[in-house]
Design a protein around this motif. Sequence first.
Motif, mmCIF file in Angstrom:
data_model
loop_
_atom_site.group_PDB
_atom_site.id
_atom_site.type_symbol
_atom_site.label_atom_id
_atom_site.label_comp_id
_atom_site.label_asym_id
_atom_site.label_seq_id
_atom_site.Cartn_x
_atom_site.Cartn_y
_atom_site.Cartn_z
ATOM 1 N N GLU A 137 -9.224 -10.126 3.099
ATOM 2 C CA GLU A 137 -9.478 -11.203 2.185
ATOM 3 C C GLU A 137 -8.137 -12.356 2.001
ATOM 4 O OE1 GLU A 137 -11.891 -11.657 0.298
ATOM 5 O OE2 GLU A 137 -13.016 -9.670 0.705
ATOM 6 N N GLY A 138 -7.318 -12.085 3.142
ATOM 7 C CA GLY A 138 -6.259 -12.988 3.560
ATOM 8 C C GLY A 138 -4.988 -12.624 3.065
ATOM 9 N N ALA A 139 -4.799 -11.397 2.526
ATOM 10 C CA ALA A 139 -3.594 -10.939 2.178
ATOM 11 C C ALA A 139 -2.760 -10.007 3.198
ATOM 12 C CB ALA A 139 -3.637 -10.137 0.815
ATOM 13 N N ALA A 140 -1.547 -10.281 3.109
ATOM 14 C CA ALA A 140 -0.615 -9.424 4.249
ATOM 15 C C ALA A 140 -0.805 -8.123 3.595
ATOM 16 C CB ALA A 140 0.910 -10.037 4.344
ATOM 17 N N ALA A 141 -0.661 -7.140 4.645
ATOM 18 C CA ALA A 141 -0.625 -5.577 3.931
ATOM 19 C C ALA A 141 0.435 -4.980 4.326
ATOM 20 C CB ALA A 141 -1.868 -4.710 4.649
ATOM 21 N N LEU A 142 1.436 -4.336 3.696
ATOM 22 C CA LEU A 142 2.736 -3.719 3.753
ATOM 23 C C LEU A 142 2.565 -2.235 3.478
ATOM 24 C CD1 LEU A 142 5.048 -6.351 2.164
ATOM 25 C CD2 LEU A 142 3.968 -6.430 4.598
ATOM 26 N N LEU A 143 2.994 -1.407 4.170
ATOM 27 C CA LEU A 143 2.830 0.051 3.903
ATOM 28 C C LEU A 143 4.433 0.539 3.254
ATOM 29 C CD1 LEU A 143 1.448 1.716 7.173
ATOM 30 C CD2 LEU A 143 0.310 0.714 4.972
ATOM 31 N N GLY A 203 8.154 8.288 4.918
ATOM 32 C CA GLY A 203 7.943 8.442 6.421
ATOM 33 C C GLY A 203 6.904 7.430 6.822
ATOM 34 N N VAL A 204 6.436 6.540 6.302
ATOM 35 C CA VAL A 204 5.313 5.802 6.786
ATOM 36 C C VAL A 204 5.892 4.647 7.865
ATOM 37 C CG1 VAL A 204 4.314 5.758 4.690
ATOM 38 C CG2 VAL A 204 5.461 3.845 5.181
ATOM 39 N N ARG A 227 -6.111 6.305 6.157
ATOM 40 C CA ARG A 227 -6.115 5.777 4.599
ATOM 41 C C ARG A 227 -5.568 4.547 4.975
ATOM 42 N NH1 ARG A 227 -3.978 11.051 1.765
ATOM 43 N NH2 ARG A 227 -6.153 11.972 1.194
ATOM 44 N N ALA A 228 -4.377 4.493 5.775
ATOM 45 C CA ALA A 228 -3.620 2.964 5.888
ATOM 46 C C ALA A 228 -4.590 1.991 6.513
ATOM 47 C CB ALA A 228 -2.117 3.244 6.582
ATOM 48 N N LYS A 229 -5.170 2.315 7.827
ATOM 49 C CA LYS A 229 -5.845 1.598 8.495
ATOM 50 C C LYS A 229 -7.163 0.827 7.574
ATOM 51 C CE LYS A 229 -5.638 3.297 13.257
ATOM 52 N NZ LYS A 229 -6.419 3.782 14.281
ATOM 53 N N THR A 230 -7.685 1.686 6.608
ATOM 54 C CA THR A 230 -8.837 1.236 5.828
ATOM 55 C C THR A 230 -8.294 0.366 4.937
ATOM 56 O OG1 THR A 230 -10.101 3.325 5.950
ATOM 57 C CG2 THR A 230 -10.630 2.039 4.182
ATOM 58 N N LEU A 231 -7.203 0.695 4.315
ATOM 59 C CA LEU A 231 -6.760 -0.344 3.330
ATOM 60 C C LEU A 231 -6.063 -1.600 3.743
ATOM 61 C CD1 LEU A 231 -5.232 2.341 0.710
ATOM 62 C CD2 LEU A 231 -7.505 0.949 0.647
ATOM 63 N N ILE A 258 0.815 -1.130 0.114
ATOM 64 C CA ILE A 258 0.029 -0.039 0.014
ATOM 65 C C ILE A 258 0.756 1.212 -0.034
ATOM 66 C CG2 ILE A 258 -1.688 1.456 1.275
ATOM 67 C CD1 ILE A 258 -2.593 -1.344 2.546
ATOM 68 N N ARG A 259 0.845 1.819 -1.091
ATOM 69 C CA ARG A 259 1.806 2.880 -1.274
ATOM 70 C C ARG A 259 0.854 4.429 -0.883
ATOM 71 N NH1 ARG A 259 3.008 3.596 -6.781
ATOM 72 N NH2 ARG A 259 4.756 4.863 -6.164
ATOM 73 N N LEU A 260 1.337 5.023 -0.079
ATOM 74 C CA LEU A 260 0.778 6.162 0.717
ATOM 75 C C LEU A 260 1.203 7.690 0.129
ATOM 76 C CD1 LEU A 260 -0.071 5.131 4.164
ATOM 77 C CD2 LEU A 260 -1.879 5.035 2.328
ATOM 78 N N ALA A 261 0.703 8.599 -0.566
ATOM 79 C CA ALA A 261 1.015 9.607 -0.810
ATOM 80 C C ALA A 261 1.045 10.553 0.179
ATOM 81 C CB ALA A 261 0.228 10.380 -1.884
#
Length: 212
Positions: free
Chosen positions: A64-70, A74-75, A53-57, A40-43
């Motif tokens: 859905e069973g996927a790992a979420a990486l930021l 500065g994240v 935004r990060a929490k929502t995504l 998850i790339r954050l502007a």
Amino acid sequence: MPDAPITRLMLITPALDEIDAFEAALEAAVAAGDVAAVVIRLAPADDRTRLSRAKTLVEAAQAEGAAALLAGDGVEDLVGKSGADGFHADDAASAIEAIERFRPEKIVGCGPLVSRDEAMAVGEAGADYVLFGDDFGGRPFAETLERVAWWVPIFQTPCVGVAQTLDDVSALAGERVEFAALGEAVWRHAEGPASATAMAGSMIALAKAPAP
């Protein structure tokens, strides 16, 4: 000879400065195939907005069973607060710092890595994966394929190859890469992100099918 690893999908989002329209597309894309992780790339934005935004995504991907990486400048401080599974660094120096900070509790990966020396340094430091290539057309896919073909038979650290088009997924799976990453090829697909993910999964299955 041990069985070749099954290539799985990784999705890479655009640098998001709003997510209202994107959340549903992300959920549909992840649900449509064997997606192991989402980067998850954050502007740039203020911390409160980025965290929201990060929490929502993160929740959408994990549901859905996927790992979420930021990913993004500065994240790092948002990884724990958002519930993300890890951090994706853009360069070797940042990755090595993140490994010291987050491992083993969180996943840390890095890319795109251009030089072999940097890739080996990141792998030796304990990264969970190294990533070669990009979907912005900055470097040709042939170069990505060459790096993947070099890495996979030699190193134990999992490898990600970025597919610039859906057709590239077949070539990556043929090289036994652990993860084929897709960005714009999914989000801008004419039939929608879910269709693109499903098609990519079918290409992996065909590439892995035994020869008649």
